[in-house]
Each structure stands twice: as C-alpha cells, then as structure tokens.
Write a protein that holds these residues in place. Structure first.
Motif, mmCIF file in Angstrom:
data_model
loop_
_atom_site.group_PDB
_atom_site.id
_atom_site.type_symbol
_atom_site.label_atom_id
_atom_site.label_comp_id
_atom_site.label_asym_id
_atom_site.label_seq_id
_atom_site.Cartn_x
_atom_site.Cartn_y
_atom_site.Cartn_z
ATOM 1 N N UNK A 1 -2.464 2.880 39.949
ATOM 2 C CA UNK A 1 -2.704 4.105 39.205
ATOM 3 C C UNK A 1 -4.037 4.726 39.607
ATOM 4 N N UNK A 2 -5.029 3.903 39.897
ATOM 5 C CA UNK A 2 -6.351 4.411 40.233
ATOM 6 C C UNK A 2 -6.322 5.245 41.506
ATOM 7 N N UNK A 3 -5.592 4.786 42.526
ATOM 8 C CA UNK A 3 -5.517 5.526 43.778
ATOM 9 C C UNK A 3 -4.860 6.888 43.538
ATOM 10 N N UNK A 4 -3.813 6.911 42.706
ATOM 11 C CA UNK A 4 -3.146 8.170 42.385
ATOM 12 C C UNK A 4 -4.092 9.095 41.611
ATOM 13 N N UNK A 5 -4.851 8.530 40.677
ATOM 14 C CA UNK A 5 -5.790 9.338 39.909
ATOM 15 C C UNK A 5 -6.847 9.949 40.815
ATOM 16 N N UNK A 6 -7.348 9.178 41.776
ATOM 17 C CA UNK A 6 -8.346 9.712 42.687
ATOM 18 C C UNK A 6 -7.776 10.836 43.539
ATOM 19 N N UNK A 7 -6.508 10.731 43.934
ATOM 20 C CA UNK A 7 -5.910 11.806 44.726
ATOM 21 C C UNK A 7 -5.756 13.062 43.883
ATOM 22 N N UNK A 8 -5.548 12.912 42.582
ATOM 23 C CA UNK A 8 -5.423 14.072 41.697
ATOM 24 C C UNK A 8 -6.758 14.787 41.528
ATOM 25 N N UNK A 9 -7.857 14.045 41.572
ATOM 26 C CA UNK A 9 -9.179 14.641 41.390
ATOM 27 C C UNK A 9 -9.482 15.638 42.507
ATOM 28 N N UNK A 10 -9.080 15.314 43.718
ATOM 29 C CA UNK A 10 -9.416 16.170 44.854
ATOM 30 C C UNK A 10 -8.402 17.291 45.090
ATOM 31 N N UNK A 11 -7.323 17.328 44.301
ATOM 32 C CA UNK A 11 -6.324 18.378 44.493
ATOM 33 C C UNK A 11 -6.504 19.501 43.474
ATOM 34 N N UNK A 12 -5.863 20.612 43.741
ATOM 35 C CA UNK A 12 -5.964 21.741 42.810
ATOM 36 C C UNK A 12 -5.186 21.409 41.533
ATOM 37 N N UNK A 13 -5.583 21.987 40.402
ATOM 38 C CA UNK A 13 -4.877 21.698 39.137
ATOM 39 C C UNK A 13 -3.387 22.035 39.239
ATOM 40 N N UNK A 14 -2.581 21.133 38.707
ATOM 41 C CA UNK A 14 -1.132 21.296 38.725
ATOM 42 C C UNK A 14 -0.656 21.575 37.299
ATOM 43 N N UNK A 15 -0.185 22.793 37.024
ATOM 44 C CA UNK A 15 0.246 23.132 35.668
ATOM 45 C C UNK A 15 1.343 22.224 35.123
ATOM 46 N N UNK A 16 2.130 21.605 36.003
ATOM 47 C CA UNK A 16 3.203 20.719 35.555
ATOM 48 C C UNK A 16 2.654 19.425 34.937
ATOM 49 N N UNK A 17 1.388 19.122 35.201
ATOM 50 C CA UNK A 17 0.791 17.883 34.682
ATOM 51 C C UNK A 17 -0.011 18.096 33.400
ATOM 52 N N UNK A 18 0.049 19.287 32.835
ATOM 53 C CA UNK A 18 -0.757 19.601 31.655
ATOM 54 C C UNK A 18 -0.526 18.596 30.523
ATOM 55 N N UNK A 19 0.699 18.210 30.309
ATOM 56 C CA UNK A 19 1.013 17.289 29.212
ATOM 57 C C UNK A 19 1.274 15.862 29.691
ATOM 58 N N UNK A 20 0.857 15.523 30.900
ATOM 59 C CA UNK A 20 1.113 14.184 31.435
ATOM 60 C C UNK A 20 0.510 13.095 30.558
ATOM 61 N N UNK A 21 -0.626 13.379 29.944
ATOM 62 C CA UNK A 21 -1.293 12.384 29.098
ATOM 63 C C UNK A 21 -0.420 11.978 27.915
#
Length: 113
Positions: A1-21
């Motif tokens: 999960x950490x590697x995926x989270x780090x890749x998300x930090x460097x990418x542009x915001x994805x509106x589809x992930x707004x409610x991922x939490x």
C-alpha cells in the motif's frame, strides 16, 4: 500500500478517488480521526458524519495505535529485505558472521586478563 500511496502523491489529483478513504478506513477509524480533527474539518467545510458525537479512542485503541507505530519500521525493514531477496537471518549472519564473533570473544577474553 505504501508504494501505491507514494505514486499517488506525485500524480495529479484524481476526482474518482475523492471518497476512497470511505472504503479504506473503518467507521471507527473515521470517528477517531474526526475526534482529533473534527473542528478543523468543519471549519474547512468538510462533512463530518459523527459531528460532535465522535468518541475518543479507548486506552486499548491508543495502545494498539502506539504499538503499531513502534513495530511499523521493523515490518518495513522485513519487507525491504524480502524485496532484496534476503531474509533477516542471512543479513544478520553476514553482519555478525562467526569470524567476527570469534574476534569479539577473543578481544573480551584478552581484556579480562
């Protein structure tokens, strides 16, 4: 999960992930977060489902969170070793091989004399 989270930090915001939490966190985890950050969330206009009814973490929950914080670096190290194709035993044996241990024992026995 950490590697995926780090890749998300460097990418542009994805509106589809707004409610991922909402699917990644349990209801209780959300409640504990709202207990600590609820005032700030409301001030910034975020919806807080638990509002003022958020219950602080119990002693047991606090202990679990603290223990998790303590052991996380150890498990990260194990994961790193596994990715490198090593095991903790092989790493330790390389660092503390029999020759090194014999020299340390000899030095200690010489110091006692």
């Amino acid at each position: 999960a950490s590697k995926q989270q780090h890749s998300l930090v460097s990418s542009i915001p994805n509106p589809e992930r707004i409610d991922a939490w909402r699917t990644l966190l349990s209801v209780r985890q959300i409640e504990i977060f709202e207990y600590y950050a609820g005032d700030m969330l409301e001030m910034m206009g975020y919806d807080t489902p638990h509002k003022t009814a958020a219950i602080p973490p119990s002693s047991y929950e606090t202990l679990r969170m603290n223990v998790a914080d303590l052991i996380k670096p150890y498990f990260n190290m194990l994961l790193h070793l596994r990715r490198q194709g090593e095991t903790p035993g092989s790493t330790l044996s390389r660092r503390f091989n029999a020759g090194n241990l014999r020299r340390v024992k000899k030095r200690k026995s010489d110091e006692r004399r």
